[in-house]
Design a protein around this motif. Structure first.
Motif, PDB file in Angstrom:
ATOM      1  N   PRO A   7      11.774  14.602  -4.257  1.00 19.16           N
ATOM      2  CA  PRO A   7      10.972  15.563  -4.995  1.00 19.16           C
ATOM      3  C   PRO A   7      10.513  15.233  -6.559  1.00 19.16           C
ATOM      4  CG  PRO A   7      12.737  16.728  -4.113  1.00 19.16           C
ATOM      5  CD  PRO A   7      13.066  15.283  -4.093  1.00 19.16           C
ATOM      6  N   ASN A   8       9.707  15.814  -7.243  1.00 17.92           N
ATOM      7  CA  ASN A   8       9.167  15.495  -8.588  1.00 17.92           C
ATOM      8  C   ASN A   8      10.152  16.179  -9.587  1.00 17.92           C
ATOM      9  OD1 ASN A   8       6.688  14.182  -8.080  1.00 17.92           O
ATOM     10  ND2 ASN A   8       5.567  16.071  -8.120  1.00 17.92           N
ATOM     11  N   VAL A   9      10.343  15.303 -10.456  1.00 15.16           N
ATOM     12  CA  VAL A   9      11.293  15.587 -11.638  1.00 15.16           C
ATOM     13  C   VAL A   9      10.627  16.730 -12.230  1.00 15.16           C
ATOM     14  CG1 VAL A   9      12.206  14.969 -13.972  1.00 15.16           C
ATOM     15  CG2 VAL A   9      12.079  13.423 -12.005  1.00 15.16           C
ATOM     16  N   GLU A  10       9.354  16.690 -12.412  1.00 17.44           N
ATOM     17  CA  GLU A  10       8.534  17.744 -13.210  1.00 17.44           C
ATOM     18  C   GLU A  10       7.675  18.648 -12.059  1.00 17.44           C
ATOM     19  OE1 GLU A  10       7.090  20.387 -14.693  1.00 17.44           O
ATOM     20  OE2 GLU A  10       7.819  19.005 -16.482  1.00 17.44           O
ATOM     21  N   PRO A  11       8.397  20.011 -11.924  1.00 18.93           N
ATOM     22  CA  PRO A  11       8.089  20.906 -10.748  1.00 18.93           C
ATOM     23  C   PRO A  11       6.453  21.082 -10.903  1.00 18.93           C
ATOM     24  CG  PRO A  11       9.414  21.941 -12.363  1.00 18.93           C
ATOM     25  CD  PRO A  11       9.541  20.539 -12.714  1.00 18.93           C
ATOM     26  N   SER A  12       6.009  21.118 -12.086  1.00 17.60           N
ATOM     27  CA  SER A  12       4.621  21.619 -12.280  1.00 17.60           C
ATOM     28  C   SER A  12       3.343  20.726 -11.955  1.00 17.60           C
ATOM     29  CB  SER A  12       4.256  22.028 -13.955  1.00 17.60           C
ATOM     30  OG  SER A  12       4.393  20.744 -14.660  1.00 17.60           O
ATOM     31  N   LEU A  13       3.844  19.380 -11.680  1.00 16.07           N
ATOM     32  CA  LEU A  13       2.931  18.463 -11.158  1.00 16.07           C
ATOM     33  C   LEU A  13       2.127  18.886  -9.743  1.00 16.07           C
ATOM     34  CD1 LEU A  13       4.713  15.175 -11.757  1.00 16.07           C
ATOM     35  CD2 LEU A  13       2.789  15.960 -12.821  1.00 16.07           C
ATOM     36  N   PRO A  14       0.826  18.954  -9.524  1.00 13.27           N
ATOM     37  CA  PRO A  14       0.075  19.203  -8.669  1.00 13.27           C
ATOM     38  C   PRO A  14       0.288  18.630  -7.251  1.00 13.27           C
ATOM     39  CG  PRO A  14      -1.428  18.145  -9.911  1.00 13.27           C
ATOM     40  CD  PRO A  14       0.009  18.214 -10.552  1.00 13.27           C
ATOM     41  N   LYS A  15       0.735  17.557  -7.383  1.00 22.20           N
ATOM     42  CA  LYS A  15       1.054  16.762  -5.869  1.00 22.20           C
ATOM     43  C   LYS A  15       2.440  15.972  -6.284  1.00 22.20           C
ATOM     44  CE  LYS A  15      -3.585  16.078  -4.180  1.00 22.20           C
ATOM     45  NZ  LYS A  15      -4.407  15.009  -3.751  1.00 22.20           N
ATOM     46  N   THR A  16       3.351  15.738  -5.140  1.00 27.62           N
ATOM     47  CA  THR A  16       4.448  14.678  -5.164  1.00 27.62           C
ATOM     48  C   THR A  16       3.896  13.242  -5.366  1.00 27.62           C
ATOM     49  OG1 THR A  16       5.392  16.577  -3.701  1.00 27.62           O
ATOM     50  CG2 THR A  16       6.131  14.295  -3.900  1.00 27.62           C
ATOM     51  N   SER A  17       4.393  12.779  -6.220  1.00 28.80           N
ATOM     52  CA  SER A  17       4.418  11.173  -6.674  1.00 28.80           C
ATOM     53  C   SER A  17       5.050  10.634  -5.496  1.00 28.80           C
ATOM     54  CB  SER A  17       4.871  10.967  -7.791  1.00 28.80           C
ATOM     55  OG  SER A  17       4.206  11.504  -8.948  1.00 28.80           O
ATOM     56  N   LEU A  18       4.317   9.911  -4.734  1.00 29.12           N
ATOM     57  CA  LEU A  18       5.015   9.080  -3.419  1.00 29.12           C
ATOM     58  C   LEU A  18       4.578   7.517  -3.662  1.00 29.12           C
ATOM     59  CD1 LEU A  18       6.319   8.928  -0.594  1.00 29.12           C
ATOM     60  CD2 LEU A  18       4.132   9.422   0.161  1.00 29.12           C
ATOM     61  N   VAL A  19       5.705   7.066  -3.995  1.00 26.60           N
ATOM     62  CA  VAL A  19       5.616   5.421  -4.205  1.00 26.60           C
ATOM     63  C   VAL A  19       5.425   4.631  -2.894  1.00 26.60           C
ATOM     64  CG1 VAL A  19       6.958   3.204  -4.936  1.00 26.60           C
ATOM     65  CG2 VAL A  19       7.330   5.581  -6.303  1.00 26.60           C
ATOM     66  N   PHE A  20       4.364   3.866  -3.101  1.00 25.07           N
ATOM     67  CA  PHE A  20       3.587   3.165  -1.961  1.00 25.07           C
ATOM     68  C   PHE A  20       3.739   1.635  -2.168  1.00 25.07           C
ATOM     69  CE2 PHE A  20      -0.436   1.297  -1.082  1.00 25.07           C
ATOM     70  CZ  PHE A  20      -0.391   1.104   0.407  1.00 25.07           C
ATOM     71  N   GLU A  21       3.838   0.968  -1.040  1.00 27.10           N
ATOM     72  CA  GLU A  21       3.773  -0.634  -1.268  1.00 27.10           C
ATOM     73  C   GLU A  21       3.142  -1.193   0.000  1.00 27.10           C
ATOM     74  OE1 GLU A  21       7.122  -3.058  -0.103  1.00 27.10           O
ATOM     75  OE2 GLU A  21       8.424  -1.251  -0.346  1.00 27.10           O
ATOM     76  N   SER A  22       2.432  -2.311  -0.204  1.00 26.03           N
ATOM     77  CA  SER A  22       2.145  -2.976   0.850  1.00 26.03           C
ATOM     78  C   SER A  22       2.317  -4.409   0.703  1.00 26.03           C
ATOM     79  CB  SER A  22       0.645  -2.678   1.210  1.00 26.03           C
ATOM     80  OG  SER A  22       0.183  -3.391   2.378  1.00 26.03           O
ATOM     81  N   GLY A  23       3.039  -5.207   1.473  1.00 25.11           N
ATOM     82  CA  GLY A  23       3.357  -6.402   1.393  1.00 25.11           C
ATOM     83  C   GLY A  23       2.307  -7.524   2.123  1.00 25.11           C
ATOM     84  N   PRO A  24       1.906  -8.505   1.467  1.00 26.64           N
ATOM     85  CA  PRO A  24       0.762  -9.193   2.116  1.00 26.64           C
ATOM     86  C   PRO A  24       1.492 -10.487   2.697  1.00 26.64           C
ATOM     87  CG  PRO A  24       0.663  -9.729  -0.232  1.00 26.64           C
ATOM     88  CD  PRO A  24       1.665  -8.656  -0.187  1.00 26.64           C
ATOM     89  N   LEU A  25       0.567 -11.004   3.856  1.00 23.92           N
ATOM     90  CA  LEU A  25       0.759 -12.015   4.481  1.00 23.92           C
ATOM     91  C   LEU A  25      -0.572 -13.064   4.204  1.00 23.92           C
ATOM     92  CD1 LEU A  25       2.377 -13.813   6.675  1.00 23.92           C
ATOM     93  CD2 LEU A  25       0.869 -12.700   8.543  1.00 23.92           C
ATOM     94  N   CYS A  26      -0.221 -14.290   3.584  1.00 22.97           N
ATOM     95  CA  CYS A  26      -1.390 -15.109   3.096  1.00 22.97           C
ATOM     96  C   CYS A  26      -1.408 -16.428   3.650  1.00 22.97           C
ATOM     97  CB  CYS A  26      -1.014 -15.026   1.501  1.00 22.97           C
ATOM     98  SG  CYS A  26      -0.765 -13.529   0.568  1.00 22.97           S
ATOM     99  N   SER A  27      -2.376 -17.050   3.385  1.00 17.92           N
ATOM    100  CA  SER A  27      -2.747 -18.357   3.580  1.00 17.92           C
ATOM    101  C   SER A  27      -3.329 -19.127   2.414  1.00 17.92           C
ATOM    102  CB  SER A  27      -3.712 -18.509   4.906  1.00 17.92           C
ATOM    103  OG  SER A  27      -3.834 -19.955   4.957  1.00 17.92           O
TER     104      SER A  27
END
Length: 423
Positions: A291-311
């Motif tokens: 949950p957010n630390v700050e309850p008044s935020l309109p949306k939940t901050s969701l940390v996202f990642e995407s790791g690449p496969l490269c050439s």
């Protein structure tokens, strides 16, 4: 010469020797039937090997993983390959500043056409495309996609009559309750500094996501009152005895299995570490978004990642490497890759077999969430290096938090003197 410089020199030399001994051939015109995939995910070797077998069956191209478990050594090896005739066929990396860095060195193969075709067929999301875009072109393809949250030990929660929190106040009470029972609430994410940023990003993004994102574009300072407040909250959690010993080098998954810690913050990919230890999601452990630390935020901050496969642009066999990347993002390959590891997929078409994980995927897609890019990818490369070192120091000496922030800010200012803020 400083010990730090000696270590970097040794790593680079070691990487060069490794490259000379076991890298792919340096002849850019050579043809191959088996590609080598260099990666910093040594524990995933059995999964890569299964993908190598499947790829051979479906494309005629085999793949052999060459895994590293030490991130600095791996990074040194890949960067050394830029300057030698020994080139990896495929390699894993990260998006954000570190990808921009090697793209600007003209080292990475352009995958724009693959992205256009995959978005058109529905195998990749247009929302994901921006994380792989540098200068209007796309580079690499998604190796994996993950969301960060909290893994929790169901047996410990059941023992004390606890349930996943829906507010920060509930998470705070939960941690206090566990501590009072003699149970360590949280495990530090990793025995190295690699993920030392985890609580920093969570606390700041959950308090002020706009400030968090401005940091990554040079539009805010690490000594901003909002950043300082997040560090002070983190310090108070450490001072309260809510974390395991930061000097403990045991794998977080082992701590979790033994019950030494009730919770660990990590990406959904951590599920793989759990299943490798015989733990069952939904029975032995669960997962919740923090949950957010700050309850008044309109949306939940969701940390996202995407790791690449490269050439590489100058890969040993560019045609074979590109063929493999194209296959990797197909539904057939992605369904196997995601479900055998017990994780979500970057392909929207892939059905997640695990019902608990499928629930997480659907929850992550809710419009009640605000996706924020993981700090490891969001921070420019020089700033990230300083921050990882600084946060690691802070974990061992919490009173140093202002000195740590000042040191990071100094590097931050130097970086943005030669780069355009806001880009």
């Amino acid at each position: 010469m400083s010990s730090k410089r000696l270590r970097v020199t040794a790593l680079t030399l070691g990487a060069l020797l490794i490259a000379t001994g076991c890298g792919s051939g340096g002849d850019s015109g050579a043809k191959t039937s088996e590609l080598k995939l260099y990666n910093d995910k040594g524990a995933w070797k059995p999964f890569f090997e299964q993908m190598g077998t499947l790829g051979k069956e479906q494309t005629g191209l085999g793949m052999k993983p060459v895994g590293y478990t030490d991130e600095p050594t791996y990074t040194a090896f890949i960067k050394t390959s830029f300057r030698t005739k020994v080139k990896p066929d495929l390699f894993t990396w990260t998006t954000g500043g570190r990808l921009q860095e090697i793209v600007k060195q003209n080292q990475v193969a352009d995958t724009s056409q693959l992205w256009q075709d995959a978005i058109k067929s529905g195998d990749l999301s247009a929302d994901l495309q921006k994380y792989y875009t540098v200068g209007g072109k796309q580079y690499c393809v998604p190796l994996q996609t993950g969301y960060w949250g909290m893994f929790y030990n169901k047996k410990i929660f059941a023992k004390y009559g606890l349930k996943p929190p829906t507010t920060w106040a509930e998470l705070d009470t939960l941690a206090r309750t566990l501590k009072a029972k003699g149970q360590v609430p949280f495990n530090h994410t990793t025995p190295t500094s690699l993920f030392s940023f985890a609580w920093f990003e969570q606390l700041l993004a959950g308090s002020d996501p706009d400030l968090y994102e401005r940091l990554s574009t040079g539009q805010a300072s690490y000594t901003d009152p909002g950043v300082v407040k997040a560090m002070e909250r983190w310090k108070s959690m450490i001072d309260s005895g809510w974390f395991s010993n930061p000097g403990d080098k045991a794998d977080p998954a082992d701590h979790f299995k033994s019950g030494d810690a009730a919770m660990v913050i990590s990406g959904t990919w951590f599920n793989t570490s759990m299943t490798q230890r015989g733990l069952k999601q939904g029975e032995d452990y669960g997962f919740f978004f923090i949950p957010n630390v700050e309850p008044s935020l309109p949306k939940t901050s969701l940390v996202f990642e995407s790791g690449p496969l490269c050439s590489l642009r100058k890969a040993p066999d560019k045609e074979a490497s590109m063929k493999y990347l194209k296959w990797w993002i197909t539904p057939g390959a992605q369904e196997k890759w995601a479900n055998m590891r017990g994780d979500v997929s970057s392909d929207p078409k892939v059905k997640v077999a695990d019902p608990e994980l499928d629930k997480v995927s659907k929850q992550a897609a809710s419009d009640k969430n605000r996706l924020v890019l993981r700090y490891f990818e969001a921070a420019p490369a020089p700033v990230l290096t300083e921050a990882l070192s600084g946060f690691d120091k802070f974990l061992n000496k919490p009173d140093t938090y202002m000195k740590v922030l000042q040191s990071i800010q100094k590097v931050n200012e130097e970086y943005w003197k030669t780069h355009k803020a806001g880009s």
